[in-house]
Scaffold this motif. Structure first.
Motif, PDB file in Angstrom:
ATOM      1  N   PRO A 150       0.836  -1.207   0.000  1.00 13.50           N
ATOM      2  CA  PRO A 150       0.000   0.000   0.000  1.00 13.50           C
ATOM      3  C   PRO A 150       0.867   1.252   0.000  1.00 13.50           C
ATOM      4  CG  PRO A 150      -0.087  -1.105   2.124  1.00 13.50           C
ATOM      5  CD  PRO A 150       0.694  -1.991   1.220  1.00 13.50           C
ATOM      6  N   MET A 151       0.468   2.233  -0.823  1.00 12.02           N
ATOM      7  CA  MET A 151       1.204   3.487  -0.912  1.00 12.02           C
ATOM      8  C   MET A 151       0.251   4.662  -0.733  1.00 12.02           C
ATOM      9  SD  MET A 151       3.967   3.016  -4.018  1.00 12.02           S
ATOM     10  CE  MET A 151       2.837   2.483  -5.301  1.00 12.02           C
ATOM     11  N   ALA A 152       0.685   5.621   0.078  1.00  9.26           N
ATOM     12  CA  ALA A 152      -0.030   6.886   0.238  1.00  9.26           C
ATOM     13  C   ALA A 152       0.934   7.992  -0.164  1.00  9.26           C
ATOM     14  CB  ALA A 152      -0.483   7.074   1.678  1.00  9.26           C
ATOM     15  N   LEU A 153       0.451   8.953  -0.953  1.00  3.28           N
ATOM     16  CA  LEU A 153       1.314   9.999  -1.471  1.00  3.28           C
ATOM     17  C   LEU A 153       0.839  11.372  -1.002  1.00  3.28           C
ATOM     18  CD1 LEU A 153       2.721  10.027  -5.053  1.00  3.28           C
ATOM     19  CD2 LEU A 153       2.013  12.132  -3.975  1.00  3.28           C
ATOM     20  N   PHE A 154       1.761  12.149  -0.455  1.00  2.00           N
ATOM     21  CA  PHE A 154       1.484  13.519  -0.011  1.00  2.00           C
ATOM     22  C   PHE A 154       2.305  14.458  -0.883  1.00  2.00           C
ATOM     23  CE2 PHE A 154       0.428  10.789   3.468  1.00  2.00           C
ATOM     24  CZ  PHE A 154      -0.659  11.400   4.081  1.00  2.00           C
ATOM     25  N   THR A 155       1.644  15.434  -1.508  1.00  2.06           N
ATOM     26  CA  THR A 155       2.313  16.284  -2.488  1.00  2.06           C
ATOM     27  C   THR A 155       1.613  17.625  -2.627  1.00  2.06           C
ATOM     28  OG1 THR A 155       3.087  16.342  -4.795  1.00  2.06           O
ATOM     29  CG2 THR A 155       0.942  15.328  -4.397  1.00  2.06           C
ATOM     30  N   SER A 156       2.252  18.521  -3.353  1.00  2.00           N
ATOM     31  CA  SER A 156       1.614  19.778  -3.767  1.00  2.00           C
ATOM     32  C   SER A 156       1.250  19.707  -5.250  1.00  2.00           C
ATOM     33  CB  SER A 156       2.568  20.955  -3.535  1.00  2.00           C
ATOM     34  OG  SER A 156       2.905  21.044  -2.187  1.00  2.00           O
ATOM     35  N   ASP A 157       1.557  18.598  -5.879  1.00  2.00           N
ATOM     36  CA  ASP A 157       1.366  18.414  -7.321  1.00  2.00           C
ATOM     37  C   ASP A 157      -0.095  18.041  -7.623  1.00  2.00           C
ATOM     38  OD1 ASP A 157       1.524  17.836  -9.998  1.00  2.00           O
ATOM     39  OD2 ASP A 157       3.142  16.358  -9.817  1.00  2.00           O
ATOM     40  N   ALA A 158      -0.848  19.001  -8.146  1.00  2.00           N
ATOM     41  CA  ALA A 158      -2.265  18.780  -8.443  1.00  2.00           C
ATOM     42  C   ALA A 158      -2.524  18.537  -9.925  1.00  2.00           C
ATOM     43  CB  ALA A 158      -3.080  19.982  -7.974  1.00  2.00           C
ATOM     44  N   ARG A 159      -1.483  18.322 -10.699  1.00  2.00           N
ATOM     45  CA  ARG A 159      -1.660  18.104 -12.143  1.00  2.00           C
ATOM     46  C   ARG A 159      -2.352  16.762 -12.409  1.00  2.00           C
ATOM     47  NH1 ARG A 159       3.942  18.027 -14.415  1.00  2.00           N
ATOM     48  NH2 ARG A 159       4.326  17.097 -12.386  1.00  2.00           N
ATOM     49  N   GLY A 160      -3.273  16.778 -13.339  1.00  2.00           N
ATOM     50  CA  GLY A 160      -4.023  15.563 -13.672  1.00  2.00           C
ATOM     51  C   GLY A 160      -3.133  14.425 -14.123  1.00  2.00           C
ATOM     52  N   GLY A 161      -2.106  14.733 -14.919  1.00  2.00           N
ATOM     53  CA  GLY A 161      -1.197  13.690 -15.400  1.00  2.00           C
ATOM     54  C   GLY A 161      -0.456  13.008 -14.262  1.00  2.00           C
ATOM     55  N   SER A 162      -0.078  13.791 -13.256  1.00  4.36           N
ATOM     56  CA  SER A 162       0.620  13.220 -12.096  1.00  4.36           C
ATOM     57  C   SER A 162      -0.306  12.315 -11.298  1.00  4.36           C
ATOM     58  CB  SER A 162       1.144  14.336 -11.188  1.00  4.36           C
ATOM     59  OG  SER A 162       2.178  15.035 -11.823  1.00  4.36           O
ATOM     60  N   ILE A 163      -1.548  12.774 -11.132  1.00  2.00           N
ATOM     61  CA  ILE A 163      -2.527  11.967 -10.398  1.00  2.00           C
ATOM     62  C   ILE A 163      -2.771  10.644 -11.121  1.00  2.00           C
ATOM     63  CG2 ILE A 163      -4.927  11.855  -9.615  1.00  2.00           C
ATOM     64  CD1 ILE A 163      -4.743  14.955  -9.259  1.00  2.00           C
ATOM     65  N   ASP A 164      -2.972  10.716 -12.442  1.00  2.00           N
ATOM     66  CA  ASP A 164      -3.198   9.495 -13.229  1.00  2.00           C
ATOM     67  C   ASP A 164      -2.015   8.539 -13.122  1.00  2.00           C
ATOM     68  OD1 ASP A 164      -5.664  10.426 -14.033  1.00  2.00           O
ATOM     69  OD2 ASP A 164      -4.975  11.125 -16.004  1.00  2.00           O
TER      70      ASP A 164
END
Length: 198
Positions: free
Chosen positions: A81-95
């Motif tokens: 399981p992985m949880a990611l915390f970021t400031s990156d809200a770009r759709g490509g990054s999320i996908d």
């Protein structure tokens, strides 16, 4: 303390020391046991193998999809399981992160109360994804076995002038007598047929 996160052996993969420190404090407050805090470098696979974390928490201000992909490659076949915390809200990054197996993608949300809830969601989603993957694997296996059985049945029908039901019953009897699965008997018939055709 939340039973979902209590003593959860957690490995942090961070690209930014400052945000990594804040996240570490929140994870400890949420009840996690931090086994290591590492960078996404060449030693990542070895670190994962050494620490065998129950949860991987990723922290990066940007290029979140890239980080998730790097960690997923380092995990190999050992899904975690992985949880990611970021400031990156770009759709490509999320996908890209979701495709890499991230179960929770959190934008600008490192606070102790929220972290605990996010980890609970990540663990639940990971278990759900695992069940779905198991079901998919089972369905694919059954389909592959069905194809092998149908091919073997066709060979018996052609060679011995049997009807479909008769060929199926013949294979079934062979499987029972030899204490094998029907698909194993069918595969053996196909292997013999291949040898005879050479």
């Amino acid at each position: 303390m939340n039973s979902v996160t209590a003593t959860l052996h957690t490995l942090i993969v961070s690209t930014d020391e400052a945000s990594g420190q804040l996240l570490r404090a929140c994870l400890l407050q949420a009840g996690c046991t931090i086994v290591a805090d590492v960078a996404p470098d060449r030693s990542l696979s070895a670190q994962l193998a050494q620490h065998q974390p129950e949860l991987i928490v990723l922290s990066t201000p940007g290029d979140a999809g890239q980080l998730a992909s790097t960690v997923a490659r380092a995990c190999g076949d050992a899904r975690r399981p992985m949880a990611l915390f970021t400031s990156d809200a770009r759709g490509g990054s999320i996908d890209a992160a979701l495709s890499a197996g991230v179960a929770a993608y959190v934008i600008d949300g490192v606070e102790p109360g929220r972290v605990r809830a996010v980890l609970g969601v990540a663990m639940a989603r990971f278990r759900q994804q695992g069940r779905l993957l198991d079901e998919l694997h089972g369905a694919r296996t059954k389909l592959a076995e069905r194809k092998v059985i149908d091919r073997a049945k066709g060979i018996l029908m052609a060679r011995h002038q049997l009807g479909e039901d008769e060929a199926y019953q013949k294979m079934r009897s062979m499987a029972m007598n030899k204490k094998l699965k029907l698909a194993e008997v069918a595969q053996r018939l196909l292997d013999v047929e291949e040898l005879l055709e050479r």
